[in-house]
Scaffold this active site. Structure first.
Site, short mmCIF file in Angstrom:
data_model
loop_
_atom_site.label_atom_id
_atom_site.label_comp_id
_atom_site.label_asym_id
_atom_site.label_seq_id
_atom_site.Cartn_x
_atom_site.Cartn_y
_atom_site.Cartn_z
N GLU A 90 14.83 -5.96 -7.57
CA GLU A 90 14.99 -4.71 -7.07
C GLU A 90 14.73 -4.71 -5.47
OE1 GLU A 90 14.22 -1.86 -10.40
OE2 GLU A 90 12.42 -2.89 -10.28
N CYS A 103 12.92 -1.06 1.25
CA CYS A 103 12.02 -2.12 0.71
C CYS A 103 12.53 -3.02 -0.31
CB CYS A 103 10.94 -1.08 -0.27
SG CYS A 103 9.71 -1.78 -1.33
N CYS A 110 5.65 -11.16 -10.27
CA CYS A 110 4.69 -11.55 -9.36
C CYS A 110 3.47 -12.07 -10.41
CB CYS A 110 4.22 -10.42 -8.83
SG CYS A 110 2.70 -10.68 -7.59
N CYS A 114 -2.10 -7.60 -10.32
CA CYS A 114 -3.17 -6.52 -10.23
C CYS A 114 -2.94 -5.59 -11.25
CB CYS A 114 -2.51 -5.73 -8.91
SG CYS A 114 -2.60 -6.90 -7.63
N CYS A 117 -0.22 -2.58 -11.10
CA CYS A 117 1.20 -2.77 -10.73
C CYS A 117 2.24 -3.28 -12.04
CB CYS A 117 1.23 -3.89 -9.62
SG CYS A 117 2.61 -4.18 -9.23
N CYS A 337 6.16 2.79 -5.11
CA CYS A 337 5.22 1.71 -5.25
C CYS A 337 4.92 1.24 -6.72
CB CYS A 337 4.00 1.99 -4.39
SG CYS A 337 4.43 2.37 -2.69
N1 SAH Z 1 2.72 -7.81 -3.19
C1 SAH Z 1 2.35 -7.26 -2.15
C2 SAH Z 1 3.47 -6.19 -1.90
C3 SAH Z 1 4.21 -5.38 -3.01
S1 SAH Z 1 3.36 -4.08 -3.71
C4 SAH Z 1 1.04 -6.39 -2.20
O1 SAH Z 1 0.56 -6.40 -3.24
O2 SAH Z 1 0.69 -5.99 -1.01
C5 SAH Z 1 3.30 -2.78 -2.57
C6 SAH Z 1 1.94 -1.77 -2.46
O3 SAH Z 1 2.18 -0.97 -3.55
C7 SAH Z 1 0.52 -2.46 -2.45
O4 SAH Z 1 -0.34 -1.90 -1.51
C8 SAH Z 1 0.24 -2.27 -3.84
O5 SAH Z 1 -1.14 -2.24 -3.87
C9 SAH Z 1 0.96 -0.86 -4.46
N2 SAH Z 1 0.92 -0.65 -5.73
C10 SAH Z 1 1.12 -1.50 -6.55
N3 SAH Z 1 1.20 -0.85 -7.80
C11 SAH Z 1 1.06 0.35 -7.46
C12 SAH Z 1 1.20 1.67 -8.40
N4 SAH Z 1 1.47 1.62 -9.56
N5 SAH Z 1 1.08 2.75 -7.67
C13 SAH Z 1 1.06 2.92 -6.41
N6 SAH Z 1 0.84 1.74 -5.51
C14 SAH Z 1 1.14 0.53 -6.00
FE1 SF4 Z 2 1.98 -8.68 -7.08
FE2 SF4 Z 2 2.08 -5.96 -7.68
FE3 SF4 Z 2 -0.20 -7.18 -7.09
FE4 SF4 Z 2 1.45 -6.73 -5.26
S1 SF4 Z 2 0.51 -5.20 -6.20
S2 SF4 Z 2 0.51 -8.80 -5.54
S3 SF4 Z 2 3.48 -7.23 -6.48
S4 SF4 Z 2 0.75 -7.63 -8.76
#
Ligand code: SAH
Ligand code: SF4
Length: 349
Positions: A90, A103, A110, A114, A117, A337
């Site tokens: 995406e 983006c 991944c 986290c 996410c 995000c």
């Molecule tokens: N994997 C990388 C980049 C992708 S995520 C990383 O984690 O940095 C991009 C941003 O979105 C990251 O800062 C992450 O913490 C944030 N993010 C992930 N899930 C989210 C959510 N459900 N709501 C808001 N931000 C989120």
């Molecule tokens: Fe992976 Fe989502 Fe964590 Fe970024 S925020 S490292 S995409 S699991």
């Protein structure tokens, strides 16, 4: 089948050579693919018809196709892209007054896990190739502006879609070097931001790159216990190690390291956290992006209230730490995000 997208100019010259063509044909291919964003050899009218036919039989530009586009009320577009092996990635286009932002993803899924996410829920399916990474940018620009049309204003690129860039480091860096080239896609490194959950050895490698975009660190916690609970990568690279790598990161004049902080109610959003965050970032030229949590039915997290986010921000600002609240974009089409998970869902189609 050899794919041309993802190859450097030199590699395209070599490929032209294997077809018995002179170097300038390789340069023409490079220019057609990366500058004019043409994927179809038939549309490369500067090439002789016989060569176009031979190219057709021997190579292809890319296998990435746009499967579906979701349009948000706020102008954001989410692209569901089909990759050569049937997997999907995406990308998100966000128009802004002065400059657009694209983006992009670097992995399908991944592995980092986290808890807040959606991409994490997919697990890691596979890394994307440099060509697949770049294809997102070219397909989005072609959709928004038309094939080959120069974007009217600059494009910002953020590696904040699906995946952890620093767990697919080589392909990500190859894609950046190609995209930064002025004869091709021409997106300057200062317009590109790579975001990482904190893979410390790669932060140090990135610091030494000669073509080096901006770096954003997803912090989202101020103690090891708290951060490990929501970002398991913290077990491998705990805060002290991470902050040490950040302190040593060589910044350009006036450049700042960006710290992203997803605001989660009752988990990391207390005023004590805000004060700890100021202390953690002490000595680093930093700015903080506070990200309101974007919900998904599958996620258990509670978003902080806007009131709490504002009080948190106030503490940072009062202590001279620039901090911004990220405006959610494309939430109605699951494009914000952390909402990317290559699914068809979402209301606004
Ligand atoms: N994997 C990388 C980049 C992708 S995520 C990383 O984690 O940095 C991009 C941003 O979105 C990251 O800062 C992450 O913490 C944030 N993010 C992930 N899930 C989210 C959510 N459900 N709501 C808001 N931000 C989120
Ligand atoms: Fe992976 Fe989502 Fe964590 Fe970024 S925020 S490292 S995409 S699991």
């Amino acid at each position: 089948m050899t794919l041309l997208l993802g190859k450097t100019e030199e590699e395209l010259i070599n490929i032209a050579g294997t077809l018995g063509e002179p170097a300038y044909r390789g340069r023409q291919l490079y220019q057609a693919i990366y500058d004019r964003r043409i994927f179809d050899f038939e549309a490369m009218s500067e090439l002789p018809a016989s060569l176009r036919t031979r190219l057709h039989g021997a190579v292809s530009v890319t296998q990435t196709v746009v499967n579906r586009i979701f349009h948000s009320n706020d102008g954001t577009r989410r692209y569901l892209l089909g990759l050569g092996d049937g997997r999907e990635a995406e990308a998100v286009f966000m128009p802004e007054e002065r400059r657009d932002t694209i983006c992009i993803s670097c992995q399908v899924g991944c592995a980092v896990g986290c808890t807040f996410c959606m991409t994490a829920q997919l697990g890691l399916k596979r890394n994307m190739t440099a060509g697949e990474i770049i294809s997102q940018v070219l397909l989005v620009l072609n959709d928004v502006y038309g094939a080959g049309i120069k974007p009217p204003h600059g494009t910002n690129l953020v590696f904040m879609g699906m995946g952890e860039s620093f767990l697919n480091y080589d392909e990500v860096m190859t894609s950046i070097r190609i995209m930064a080239d002025e004869n091709g896609v021409s997106i300057a490194p200062r317009r590109i931001t790579v975001s990482t959950s904190g893979i410390v050895p790669r932060i140090r490698d990135f610091a030494r790159e000669s073509i080096r975009p901006h770096l954003a660190i997803s912090l989202s916690g101020t103690t090891d216990e708290q951060r490990t609970a929501i970002m398991p990568i913290n077990r491998k690279y705990p805060l002290e190690e991470l902050m040490q790598a950040c302190r040593e990161f060589p910044l350009e004049e006036r450049e700042r390291l960006t710290f992203e902080y997803v605001m989660l109610a009752g988990i990391n959003d207390s005023l004590a956290d805000a004060k700890r965050l100021v202390r953690l970032l002490n000595g680093i030229r930093a700015k903080v992006n506070l990200i309101p949590h974007n919900p998904a039915p599958e996620l258990a997290c509670q978003a902080s209230s806007m009131e709490q986010i504002l009080s948190f921000q106030k503490i940072l600002v009062e202590r001279d730490l620039p901090s911004f609240i990220r405006r959610p974009r494309g939430q109605d089409i699951s494009a914000a995000c952390g909402q990317l998970a290559a699914r068809q869902s979402a209301g606004a189609l």
